[in-house]
Design an enzyme around this catalytic site. Structure first.
Site, PDB file in Angstrom:
ATOM      1  N   HIS A 290      31.589  10.185  64.054  1.00 17.42           N
ATOM      2  CA  HIS A 290      32.900   9.600  64.359  1.00 17.42           C
ATOM      3  C   HIS A 290      32.707   8.159  64.810  1.00 17.42           C
ATOM      4  O   HIS A 290      31.624   7.808  65.297  1.00 17.42           O
ATOM      5  CB  HIS A 290      33.598  10.403  65.468  1.00 17.42           C
ATOM      6  CG  HIS A 290      32.788  10.483  66.725  1.00 17.42           C
ATOM      7  ND1 HIS A 290      31.831  11.453  66.927  1.00 17.42           N
ATOM      8  CD2 HIS A 290      32.768   9.714  67.844  1.00 17.42           C
ATOM      9  CE1 HIS A 290      31.269  11.294  68.107  1.00 17.42           C
ATOM     10  NE2 HIS A 290      31.807  10.241  68.687  1.00 17.42           N
ATOM     11  N   PRO A 291      33.708   7.316  64.651  1.00 20.10           N
ATOM     12  CA  PRO A 291      33.600   5.939  65.142  1.00 20.10           C
ATOM     13  C   PRO A 291      33.553   5.920  66.672  1.00 20.10           C
ATOM     14  O   PRO A 291      34.057   6.833  67.336  1.00 20.10           O
ATOM     15  CB  PRO A 291      34.887   5.278  64.632  1.00 20.10           C
ATOM     16  CG  PRO A 291      35.379   6.163  63.537  1.00 20.10           C
ATOM     17  CD  PRO A 291      34.965   7.546  63.932  1.00 20.10           C
TER      18      PRO A 291
END
Length: 222
Positions: free
Chosen positions: A135-136
């Site tokens: 995930h960012p």
């Protein structure tokens, strides 16, 4: 931007059953993807103008901003399930995954891949048992759809430097518009992954339907 049945029903201020009947009758433009119907916003607006129908777009804004109760099942269904993702390194499988996931048109795939790789450099998203949750580092605040979790089964195990040293065979790529929603979905996914039966199902590379049904079943116990 893609819209779901529930969103279109709100926009038209009609029951979902009516929209489904129109779909079967070919009266409204819709496509069947990943086990459910989706609508393209531009096509829907053009259809509405042609039929002199006013869309309640204020309702769409409300839906996109109100994600507090989004189930993991919905986020995973929206993200899709993909198989045989190629690559021998984390950066390779992430690049392949980003290239095949059906993102909204406003998502910059190159920028997203860069953000995912930056997060991996910070610390591995491999949580053990062959699972990683890329995930960012920061939420995608301008994401034009509700949160999504794409499930990607790798063609072969890849070393992600996971906490238990096991090669990763499945990625749950999580994209959210807020930290609050990210944490809520992460909590629900972690709950599922603590279930040994669920992990065994993952190892069997289940169909999208079987996987999502199991997620819904586990969520209903929360």
């Amino acid at each position: 931007m893609k819209l779901e049945l529930k969103q279109v029903a709100k926009l038209l201020d009609l029951p979902e059953a009516t929209i489904m009947r129109w779909i079967r009758q070919g009266k409204i433009p819709a496509k069947f993807e990943n086990g459910h119907y989706v609508f393209h916003e531009k096509q829907l607006k053009k259809w509405a103008r042609t039929h002199n129908i006013t869309l309640r777009e204020d309702k769409l804004v409300e839906q996109l901003n109100d994600e507090d109760d989004i189930p993991l099942y919905d986020a995973m269904r929206r993200g899709g399930v993909f198989f045989d993702i190629e690559g021998d390194k984390p950066e390779e499988v992430l690049a392949q995954a980003v290239s095949v996931i059906r993102f909204p048109p406003d998502v910059d795939r190159e920028l997203l891949l860069e953000k995912l790789l930056q997060r991996e450099e910070l610390s591995s998203t491999g949580i053990g048992e062959g699972v990683a949750i890329p995930h960012p580092r920061q939420p995608l605040e301008k994401l034009s759809i509700k949160a999504m979790v794409a499930t990607c089964f790798l063609k072969r195990g890849v070393n992600f430097n996971s906490v238990d040293g096991r090669p990763v065979f499945v990625l749950f790529i999580m994209l959210c518009g807020s930290t609050k929603i990210h944490l809520k979905l992460l909590s629900r996914l972690s709950f599922c992954l603590r279930n040994k039966g669920f992990v065994e199902i993952l190892k069997g590379y289940p169909s999208a339907e079987a996987l999502l049904n199991k997620v819904k079943e586990l969520e209903n116990t929360l």
